[in-house]
Enzyme design. Structure first.
Site, PDB file in Angstrom:
ATOM      1  N   ASP A 186      23.747  42.409  42.710  1.00  0.00           N
ATOM      2  CA  ASP A 186      23.657  42.944  44.069  1.00  0.00           C
ATOM      3  C   ASP A 186      24.991  43.606  44.416  1.00  0.00           C
ATOM      4  O   ASP A 186      25.960  43.498  43.664  1.00  0.00           O
ATOM      5  CB  ASP A 186      23.332  41.830  45.088  1.00  0.00           C
ATOM      6  CG  ASP A 186      24.201  40.611  44.895  1.00  0.00           C
ATOM      7  OD1 ASP A 186      25.398  40.774  44.574  1.00  0.00           O
ATOM      8  OD2 ASP A 186      23.707  39.483  45.072  1.00  0.00           O
TER       9      ASP A 186
ATOM     10  N   ASP B 191      37.450  34.000  45.790  1.00  0.00           N
ATOM     11  CA  ASP B 191      37.618  32.889  44.854  1.00  0.00           C
ATOM     12  C   ASP B 191      38.410  33.255  43.588  1.00  0.00           C
ATOM     13  O   ASP B 191      39.476  32.705  43.338  1.00  0.00           O
ATOM     14  CB  ASP B 191      36.272  32.214  44.519  1.00  0.00           C
ATOM     15  CG  ASP B 191      35.155  33.191  44.172  1.00  0.00           C
ATOM     16  OD1 ASP B 191      35.440  34.406  44.085  1.00  0.00           O
ATOM     17  OD2 ASP B 191      34.017  32.752  43.985  1.00  0.00           O
TER      18      ASP B 191
ATOM     19  N   ASP C  84      27.984  43.980  47.286  1.00  0.00           N
ATOM     20  CA  ASP C  84      28.569  43.435  48.515  1.00  0.00           C
ATOM     21  C   ASP C  84      29.589  44.418  49.053  1.00  0.00           C
ATOM     22  O   ASP C  84      30.333  45.038  48.296  1.00  0.00           O
ATOM     23  CB  ASP C  84      29.252  42.089  48.216  1.00  0.00           C
ATOM     24  CG  ASP C  84      28.276  41.100  47.608  1.00  0.00           C
ATOM     25  OD1 ASP C  84      27.293  40.770  48.264  1.00  0.00           O
ATOM     26  OD2 ASP C  84      28.500  40.691  46.444  1.00  0.00           O
TER      27      ASP C  84
HETATM   28  P1  ATP Z   1      26.908  37.620  41.688  1.00  0.00           P
HETATM   29  O1  ATP Z   1      26.384  38.377  42.886  1.00  0.00           O
HETATM   30  O2  ATP Z   1      26.841  38.362  40.416  1.00  0.00           O
HETATM   31  O3  ATP Z   1      26.378  36.255  41.607  1.00  0.00           O
HETATM   32  P2  ATP Z   1      29.380  37.762  43.115  1.00  0.00           P
HETATM   33  O4  ATP Z   1      30.792  37.648  42.628  1.00  0.00           O
HETATM   34  O5  ATP Z   1      28.993  39.066  43.747  1.00  0.00           O
HETATM   35  O6  ATP Z   1      28.465  37.411  41.900  1.00  0.00           O
HETATM   36  P3  ATP Z   1      28.505  36.551  45.545  1.00  0.00           P
HETATM   37  O7  ATP Z   1      28.057  35.165  45.758  1.00  0.00           O
HETATM   38  O8  ATP Z   1      27.537  37.651  45.684  1.00  0.00           O
HETATM   39  O9  ATP Z   1      29.156  36.573  44.105  1.00  0.00           O
HETATM   40  O10 ATP Z   1      29.753  36.770  46.499  1.00  0.00           O
HETATM   41  C1  ATP Z   1      30.372  38.031  46.665  1.00  0.00           C
HETATM   42  C2  ATP Z   1      31.870  37.885  46.694  1.00  0.00           C
HETATM   43  O11 ATP Z   1      32.255  37.068  47.810  1.00  0.00           O
HETATM   44  C3  ATP Z   1      32.485  37.201  45.491  1.00  0.00           C
HETATM   45  O12 ATP Z   1      32.711  38.080  44.444  1.00  0.00           O
HETATM   46  C4  ATP Z   1      33.772  36.645  46.061  1.00  0.00           C
HETATM   47  O13 ATP Z   1      34.734  37.641  46.167  1.00  0.00           O
HETATM   48  C5  ATP Z   1      33.351  36.238  47.457  1.00  0.00           C
HETATM   49  N1  ATP Z   1      32.896  34.839  47.509  1.00  0.00           N
HETATM   50  C6  ATP Z   1      31.623  34.398  47.439  1.00  0.00           C
HETATM   51  N2  ATP Z   1      31.569  33.067  47.535  1.00  0.00           N
HETATM   52  C7  ATP Z   1      32.828  32.641  47.670  1.00  0.00           C
HETATM   53  C8  ATP Z   1      33.431  31.372  47.836  1.00  0.00           C
HETATM   54  N3  ATP Z   1      32.703  30.267  47.840  1.00  0.00           N
HETATM   55  N4  ATP Z   1      34.791  31.325  47.976  1.00  0.00           N
HETATM   56  C9  ATP Z   1      35.527  32.442  47.985  1.00  0.00           C
HETATM   57  N5  ATP Z   1      35.017  33.660  47.821  1.00  0.00           N
HETATM   58  C10 ATP Z   1      33.693  33.778  47.678  1.00  0.00           C
HETATM   59 MG    MG Z   2      27.169  39.515  44.650  1.00  0.00          MG
END
Ligand code: ATP
Ligand code: MG
Length: 447
Positions: free
Chosen positions: A56, A136, A58
């Site tokens: 996805d 994170d 963001d």
């Molecule tokens: P994917 O969508 O592939 O699972 P993602 O890295 O995009 O991985 P998301 O859960 O969509 O993960 O979150 C988007 C972004 O928000 C992350 O890349 C990170 O920068 C931030 N993020 C999400 N959850 C946390 C958390 N628990 N603590 C700190 N930052 C977070």
């Molecule tokens: Mg994501």
């Protein structure tokens, strides 16, 4: 960790606008045209740089949630702990988050931590740089700037991406305590990206894993689904076990895996095989159902309970129903299971009996049951992991599906008439089972 702003120009990185989804681009353009800062961030940037297809996209911006809402008709504001805007394009959702800033000391209605240091509210807004250091992992804190197509890196994420290292931003124990789910995220990204977790972040998982007990079970369910149904389920399962995180999420299943004997190997095998199939389906763009996998995870624990209930005098079917309820209730103390999934799990389990003992009267009805496919796939899976006594009946169900309606009738007419009534009469239940409510019992799945 040193914070040093590095800008990687468009000509020096591999992300092209063509790689970004149209919907994400629309959101970025609209924010930019309204005079706000707008960046693609997180998995979208990370995965594109790694030449993977992002799950996805963001977006991060300096626009506040209400300002975002004013810009987009298709916008929903969600979340209390972490207020976010979702811009909806049919089934596609672009998540837009306002830059977060640090929590200043003192009580606030916008931000807060509990006694264990866990963040319970996180709605203080800040600058781009502040937003970066609150993310994170360094590879998740790379920002693609829609204004000039550059990438902004404050935490050395580009270097870590290159070295395949998952490095927590800031002080690792503090960051795990703020949000223990980051431990599960570390495992998920290590599995998905085939990255190494940096040594301190690696070691601290063993020390701090119990903090996950304080996380709401609904959030743990969501994380579990991301772990097992994100396309890298088998690797996630292996890493969860290596990091001793699986036991906290699925204690009943974990206890069986750690027991001796036949159940141990079957439990492991059925989970692994289901995950191999799930990963394969996802790679082919097919859908997967969380209920099916949850049914797999808890099948042998449920069998254990069923046997226990039978020993205490319950009839087979009755024991199956009680054991299903018992196991689901116990699991819900660790990860919630939304009702639509728990209902389907029960249907899959209960159908096993009809599939194993088809009767003249019921077999055709079973075939047209809306859960037949799931129940049948489940039966095949059981057979494939060592329940070889099911081979003949698996073949029978495979065969009947390819037959004409007349031939199906013919196959069914050769079946027995069912033994339910006779058995009932013979074995009247003597002992009325009394068990304490599941939540109050010890988690000891051994009968
Ligand atoms: P994917 O969508 O592939 O699972 P993602 O890295 O995009 O991985 P998301 O859960 O969509 O993960 O979150 C988007 C972004 O928000 C992350 O890349 C990170 O920068 C931030 N993020 C999400 N959850 C946390 C958390 N628990 N603590 C700190 N930052 C977070
Ligand atoms: Mg994501």
């Amino acid at each position: 960790m040193k914070i040093k702003k590095t800008i990687i120009k468009q000509s020096e990185h591999a992300i092209a606008r063509d790689n970004i989804s149209n919907n994400a681009l629309k959101v970025l353009y609209r924010l930019k045209e309204a005079g706000y800062q707008a960046y693609l961030v997180g998995g979208g940037v990370r995965d594109l740089l790694l030449d993977k297809k992002p799950k996805d996209f963001d977006v991060a911006t300096d626009a506040h949630p209400d300002e975002i809402k004013a810009l987009f008709r298709n916008c929903r504001l969600i979340g209390r702990r972490f207020r976010l805007a979702h811009i909806l394009f049919g089934r596609d959702v672009i998540e837009v988050a306002t830059f977060r800033g640090p929590h200043e000391g003192g009580a606030s209605t916008h931000a807060g931590k509990n006694d264990e240091g866990r963040i319970i509210r996180d709605n203080v807004y800040g600058s781009l740089e502040e937003d970066a250091i609150r993310r994170d992992f360094t590879v998740n804190a790379l920002y693609y700037n829609i204004r000039d197509d550059s990438i902004v890196d404050f935490t050395g994420g580009m270097q870590d991406l290159y070295n395949k290292v998952l490095r927590m931003i800031g002080d690792v124990p503090v960051r795990y305590r703020e949000d223990p789910v980051r431990m599960l995220r570390a495992v998920r990204f290590a599995a998905k990206l085939d990255f190494k977790i940096e040594p301190q972040a690696h070691a601290l998982i063993f020390e701090l894993k119990d903090l996950l007990e304080g996380i709401p079970v609904a959030r743990l369910f969501d994380e579990t689904i991301k772990l097992f149904q994100g396309g890298y389920g088998l690797r996630c399962f292996q890493l969860l076990r290596e990091y001793e995180l699986f036991e906290g999420l699925f204690p009943l299943t974990d206890a069986l895996i750690n027991s001796s004997g036949q159940q141990r190997s079957r439990t492991l095998k059925i989970i692994e095989q289901a995950l191999i199939n799930t990963d394969e389906r996802i790679a082919q763009g097919k859908s997967v159902n969380p209920a099916f996998f949850m049914a797999v995870l808890l099948w042998y624990p449920m069998q254990d309970y069923k046997n226990r209930f039978i020993e205490r005098g319950q009839h087979e079917i009755e024991a199956l129903i009680s054991a299903s309820r018992e196991v689901i209730t116990r699991q819900q103390a660790h990860t919630s299971i939304p009702k639509r999934f728990s209902m389907m799990m029960r249907d899959i389990w209960h159908m096993q009996n009809q599939l194993q003992h088809p009767t003249r009267k019921r077999a055709l009805r079973t075939l047209t049951n809306k859960r037949f496919r799931a129940g049948y796939d489940f039966l095949l899976l059981r057979e494939s992991v060592g329940e070889h006594e099911l081979k003949t009946i698996c073949d029978w169900w495979t065969d009947i599906q390819t037959q004409s309606p007349e031939e199906q009738e013919q196959m069914c007419s050769q079946l027995g008439r069912g033994q339910k009534k006779r058995k009932r009469r013979k074995k009247k239940r003597v002992v009325k089972l009394t068990l304490e409510p599941a939540a109050e019992q010890q988690h000891d799945p051994e009968p």
